[in-house]
Motif scaffolding. Sequence first.
Motif, PDB file in Angstrom:
ATOM      1  N   GLN A 296      73.155 -15.460   9.275  1.00 56.08           N
ATOM      2  CA  GLN A 296      73.448 -14.340   8.387  1.00 56.08           C
ATOM      3  C   GLN A 296      74.873 -13.812   8.525  1.00 56.08           C
ATOM      4  O   GLN A 296      75.228 -12.824   7.879  1.00 56.08           O
ATOM      5  N   VAL A 297      75.657 -14.457   9.358  1.00 54.62           N
ATOM      6  CA  VAL A 297      77.024 -13.977   9.602  1.00 54.62           C
ATOM      7  C   VAL A 297      78.013 -15.083   9.248  1.00 54.62           C
ATOM      8  O   VAL A 297      77.898 -16.207   9.728  1.00 54.62           O
TER       9      VAL A 297
ATOM     10  N   ARG B 221      80.995  -8.673   0.587  1.00 54.45           N
ATOM     11  CA  ARG B 221      81.214  -8.939   1.996  1.00 54.45           C
ATOM     12  C   ARG B 221      81.459  -7.646   2.773  1.00 54.45           C
ATOM     13  O   ARG B 221      82.217  -6.775   2.343  1.00 54.45           O
TER      14      ARG B 221
ATOM     15  N   THR C 235      79.435 -10.270   6.653  1.00 52.04           N
ATOM     16  CA  THR C 235      78.095 -10.531   6.143  1.00 52.04           C
ATOM     17  C   THR C 235      77.927  -9.890   4.778  1.00 52.04           C
ATOM     18  O   THR C 235      78.672  -8.984   4.402  1.00 52.04           O
TER      19      THR C 235
END
Length: 225
Positions: free
Chosen positions: A69-70, A94, A90
């Motif tokens: 997720q990053v 963003r 993320t």
Amino acid sequence: MRIFLAFILAISGLAGSASAQVSGSVEFNLFNLQDATTNRVFLFDDGYAQQFGIEVPAPFSLSVPNQDQVELIAEGQPDGGAFVRLTFATGEPRQFVENIQVVTATIPMAEEAESPQDLRLQLSANLLQEQVFPVAVEGFEDAEILAIEVFEFEGHMGVHLVGRYTDPAIGPMLLRLTAHPNPDSPASYLTVSNINLSLVPVTDGDTLRRSLSSRVANGLTYLPE
């Protein structure tokens, strides 16, 4: 005895580095991620120097956490004089999570001292407090130093400074500066990390160590020349 920072941090290069990323609504929390974390190892050695044309004063490696997720954004020799910058973000739009910059420095071996390691650690602490911290928080609000401590990185001793400030575009930020005296050479590295406290709610030493940028800094490893 003087300590020299390569590019003298290009002064304003470390300030404003977090603001370059857009901060959106706060839903993400790094510490709530349940997916497994893997690590990518980045080598900075003669091969890196030849491939990218960037001088490597002392070979080293970074172990960089990889979370699904990053997003990782890697920049070699970014604007501002740093050696390399890694940014974690993320979401869409963003959101800035954390970043870490590696900066070259020369920290004398202090071989004439009764305790060379102690003197190098003191020189490192002075460097972070008197030179790096003012540059890193320039232009931000409510800047203060919370702690200056000795820490261990890959079997060696370094110094870190933990502080905080407010970025008008993002909100409360945690700042971590680390100095990594090279055990074999004056050619050494510092790191500068900015952490978005809205997305990475660091409250103590344990949560600080769990942050992505701290995991990178604590895993900096000097390689044989």
